[in-house]
Design an enzyme around this catalytic site. Structure first.
Site, PDB file in Angstrom:
ATOM      1  N   CYS A   1      12.635  28.438  21.416  1.00  0.00           N
ATOM      2  CA  CYS A   1      12.039  27.766  22.574  1.00  0.00           C
ATOM      3  C   CYS A   1      11.542  28.738  23.644  1.00  0.00           C
ATOM      4  CB  CYS A   1      13.043  26.794  23.179  1.00  0.00           C
ATOM      5  SG  CYS A   1      13.610  25.611  21.967  1.00  0.00           S
TER       6      CYS A   1
ATOM      7  N   HIS B   1      11.021  25.006  30.028  1.00  0.00           N
ATOM      8  CA  HIS B   1      11.102  24.514  28.656  1.00  0.00           C
ATOM      9  C   HIS B   1      11.688  23.103  28.701  1.00  0.00           C
ATOM     10  CE1 HIS B   1      11.994  23.926  24.554  1.00  0.00           C
ATOM     11  NE2 HIS B   1      13.311  24.020  24.718  1.00  0.00           N
TER      12      HIS B   1
ATOM     13  N   ASN C   1      11.288  17.807  22.654  1.00  0.00           N
ATOM     14  CA  ASN C   1      11.367  19.265  22.642  1.00  0.00           C
ATOM     15  C   ASN C   1      10.472  19.804  21.524  1.00  0.00           C
ATOM     16  OD1 ASN C   1      12.119  21.925  22.302  1.00  0.00           O
ATOM     17  ND2 ASN C   1      14.315  21.539  22.268  1.00  0.00           N
TER      18      ASN C   1
HETATM   19  N1  ACO Z   1      22.551   8.378  19.893  1.00  0.00           N
HETATM   20  C1  ACO Z   1      23.761   7.905  20.244  1.00  0.00           C
HETATM   21  N2  ACO Z   1      24.848   8.674  20.359  1.00  0.00           N
HETATM   22  C2  ACO Z   1      24.681  10.003  20.117  1.00  0.00           C
HETATM   23  C3  ACO Z   1      23.461  10.558  19.733  1.00  0.00           C
HETATM   24  C4  ACO Z   1      22.355   9.682  19.609  1.00  0.00           C
HETATM   25  N3  ACO Z   1      21.141  10.114  19.267  1.00  0.00           N
HETATM   26  N4  ACO Z   1      23.616  11.873  19.555  1.00  0.00           N
HETATM   27  C5  ACO Z   1      24.903  12.158  19.812  1.00  0.00           C
HETATM   28  N5  ACO Z   1      25.559  11.017  20.141  1.00  0.00           N
HETATM   29  C6  ACO Z   1      26.974  10.846  20.481  1.00  0.00           C
HETATM   30  C7  ACO Z   1      27.833  11.967  19.950  1.00  0.00           C
HETATM   31  O1  ACO Z   1      28.172  11.716  18.605  1.00  0.00           O
HETATM   32  C8  ACO Z   1      29.026  11.876  20.867  1.00  0.00           C
HETATM   33  O2  ACO Z   1      29.850  10.832  20.441  1.00  0.00           O
HETATM   34  P1  ACO Z   1      31.463  10.998  20.464  1.00  0.00           P
HETATM   35  O3  ACO Z   1      31.806  11.196  21.910  1.00  0.00           O
HETATM   36  O4  ACO Z   1      31.931   9.697  19.894  1.00  0.00           O
HETATM   37  O5  ACO Z   1      31.755  12.189  19.629  1.00  0.00           O
HETATM   38  C9  ACO Z   1      28.408  11.464  22.204  1.00  0.00           C
HETATM   39  O6  ACO Z   1      27.109  10.920  21.894  1.00  0.00           O
HETATM   40  C10 ACO Z   1      28.255  12.589  23.189  1.00  0.00           C
HETATM   41  O7  ACO Z   1      27.666  13.676  22.511  1.00  0.00           O
HETATM   42  P2  ACO Z   1      27.329  15.010  23.272  1.00  0.00           P
HETATM   43  O8  ACO Z   1      26.817  16.022  22.297  1.00  0.00           O
HETATM   44  O9  ACO Z   1      28.471  15.405  24.150  1.00  0.00           O
HETATM   45  O10 ACO Z   1      26.121  14.504  24.210  1.00  0.00           O
HETATM   46  P3  ACO Z   1      25.379  15.270  25.358  1.00  0.00           P
HETATM   47  O11 ACO Z   1      25.434  14.504  26.598  1.00  0.00           O
HETATM   48  O12 ACO Z   1      25.756  16.725  25.398  1.00  0.00           O
HETATM   49  O13 ACO Z   1      23.859  15.214  24.863  1.00  0.00           O
HETATM   50  C11 ACO Z   1      22.234  16.639  23.810  1.00  0.00           C
HETATM   51  C12 ACO Z   1      23.487  15.789  23.632  1.00  0.00           C
HETATM   52  C13 ACO Z   1      21.108  15.735  24.243  1.00  0.00           C
HETATM   53  C14 ACO Z   1      21.899  17.319  22.489  1.00  0.00           C
HETATM   54  C15 ACO Z   1      22.472  17.726  24.902  1.00  0.00           C
HETATM   55  O14 ACO Z   1      23.733  18.335  24.682  1.00  0.00           O
HETATM   56  C16 ACO Z   1      21.417  18.814  24.959  1.00  0.00           C
HETATM   57  O15 ACO Z   1      20.299  18.565  25.328  1.00  0.00           O
HETATM   58  N6  ACO Z   1      21.802  20.069  24.664  1.00  0.00           N
HETATM   59  C17 ACO Z   1      20.970  21.248  24.845  1.00  0.00           C
HETATM   60  C18 ACO Z   1      19.906  21.397  23.809  1.00  0.00           C
HETATM   61  C19 ACO Z   1      19.177  22.712  24.010  1.00  0.00           C
HETATM   62  O16 ACO Z   1      18.942  23.181  25.111  1.00  0.00           O
HETATM   63  N7  ACO Z   1      18.836  23.372  22.912  1.00  0.00           N
HETATM   64  C20 ACO Z   1      18.216  24.694  23.017  1.00  0.00           C
HETATM   65  C21 ACO Z   1      16.764  24.635  22.926  1.00  0.00           C
HETATM   66  S1  ACO Z   1      16.200  23.883  21.437  1.00  0.00           S
HETATM   67  C22 ACO Z   1      15.588  25.151  20.375  1.00  0.00           C
HETATM   68  O17 ACO Z   1      15.760  26.341  20.586  1.00  0.00           O
HETATM   69  C23 ACO Z   1      14.876  24.655  19.144  1.00  0.00           C
END
Ligand code: ACO
Length: 325
Positions: free
Chosen positions: A113, A252, A282
């Site tokens: 990214c 980003h 993204n």
């Molecule tokens: N729909 C419903 N529930 C979901 C989904 C979904 N699509 N995805 C995950 N959940 C659930 C999980 O299973 C979890 O359930 P549990 O508590 O029963 O285990 C719950 O939601 C919470 O999951 P978290 O991972 O804690 O959710 P979070 O609020 O952190 O959001 C997300 C997840 C959106 C991925 C976030 O963490 C994020 O954006 N992270 C950073 C991503 C990033 O910056 N990546 C780097 C750049 S990308 C690249 O380089 C290609």
């Protein structure tokens, strides 16, 4: 050292729109979860026949037209991508031929990214030192080709598209400072385990779905906020500026909550932060550049404005850049 600036921009987004409502039918998720946790409403998905270089080509042609340059006047092409057309040759070589830019040196870089900011910084060095005159810098991805459409943790996040910038010498403004970083100790947080030399494709790796992107989003979230905040502070300090001088931050677009948390830590008003994640999700290396294209196109960036690009991704890598428009 010559001053280097962006003299043309272009973008391509595939026609097919994939909405949160459609994803609700594919995995156990909801529009409400995706919207509140990420800010994403829809994303574009490339056609089966569209590869990364096809998208890059359309964005590149628009950027060249805006720059009033012919492909033959290009000396350098850098494509930032984690989804090349194929492992070899480079997508930049394929693009060089498709464009007819036969005088250009061409190569890909892999910085996820942060890829566009990395590529911008590399191209700037070549032009500033007088090695090359005109460079085409691309961020292009077909993330849908490495997305596990059965994994709700990742499939709701990504989209496809391409953005292009033409760089050349400018006599006022331009790139004021760039800052890049890498922490290679956390590769397990975001990767695509199979398909490379570590785990070449076998029936077993395919069955284990190891050719798709795996992500520990929660852990990355915290690191992204901290790292993007520090990168923005560092690059501004290098430019001899403060946040009061910044007209628009173009980050980003991985998650609206990450972006707004960075803005809050930096004490920046929300109206000074550009967001287009709602429509694109993204797009990795294409994310920052397409946001830049859309910010300029919509009039959010005006001549003389100070803009700050700020990106973070798999590697872990990060990059920030201050530009006087
Ligand atoms: N729909 C419903 N529930 C979901 C989904 C979904 N699509 N995805 C995950 N959940 C659930 C999980 O299973 C979890 O359930 P549990 O508590 O029963 O285990 C719950 O939601 C919470 O999951 P978290 O991972 O804690 O959710 P979070 O609020 O952190 O959001 C997300 C997840 C959106 C991925 C976030 O963490 C994020 O954006 N992270 C950073 C991503 C990033 O910056 N990546 C780097 C750049 S990308 C690249 O380089 C290609």
């Amino acid at each position: 050292m010559k001053k280097v600036g962006i003299i043309g921009l272009g973008e391509y987004l595939p026609k097919r729109v994939l909405t949160n409502a459609e994803l609700e039918k594919m995995v156990d998720t909801s529009d409400e979860w995706i919207t509140t946790r990420t800010g994403i409403k829809e994303r574009r998905i490339a056609a089966d026949s569209e590869a990364t270089s096809d998208m890059a080509l359309i964005a590149a042609r628009e950027a060249l037209e805006q720059a009033k340059l012919k492909p033959l006047e290009l000396d350098l092409i850098i494509v930032a991508t984690i989804t090349p057309d194929m492992p070899l040759p480079s997508t930049a070589s394929i693009l060089q031929n498709a464009l007819g830019a036969k005088h250009a040196v061409a190569f890909d870089i892999s910085a996820a990214c942060a890829g566009f900011v990395y590529a911008l910084s590399i191209a700037q060095q070549f032009i500033a030192r007088g090695s090359y005159r005109n460079a085409l810098v691309i961020g292009a991805e077909k993330l849908s080709s490495v997305t596990d459409w059965k994994d709700r943790n990742t499939c709701v996040l990504f989209g496809d598209g391409a953005g292009a910038a033409v760089l050349s010498e400018v006599h006022s403004g331009g790139i004021l400072s760039t800052y890049l970083g890498c922490d290679g100790s956390k590769t397990e947080l975001l990767n695509q385990p199979a398909g490379g030399s570590r785990k070449p494709a076998t029936a077993k790796t395919l069955e284990a779905r190891e050719h798709y992107v795996k992500m520990q989003g929660n852990e990355l979230f915290k690191i992204a906020v901290k790292t993007m905040t520090e990168a923005a502070e560092t690059v501004l300090k290098q430019a001899g500026l403060t946040f009061k001088d910044v007209d628009l931050i173009i980050p980003h677009q991985a998650n609206a909550r990450i972006i707004l948390a960075v803005g809050k830590k930096l004490g920046i008003d929300e109206e000074k932060i550009f967001l287009n994640i709602e429509k694109h999700g993204n797009i990795s290396s294409a994310s920052t550049v397409t946001a830049l294209v859309e910010a300029v196109r919509s009039g959010r960036v005006k001549k003389g404005d100070i803009i700050l690009l700020d990106a973070f991704g798999a590697g872990l890598v990060w990059g920030a850049c201050v530009i006087k428009w």
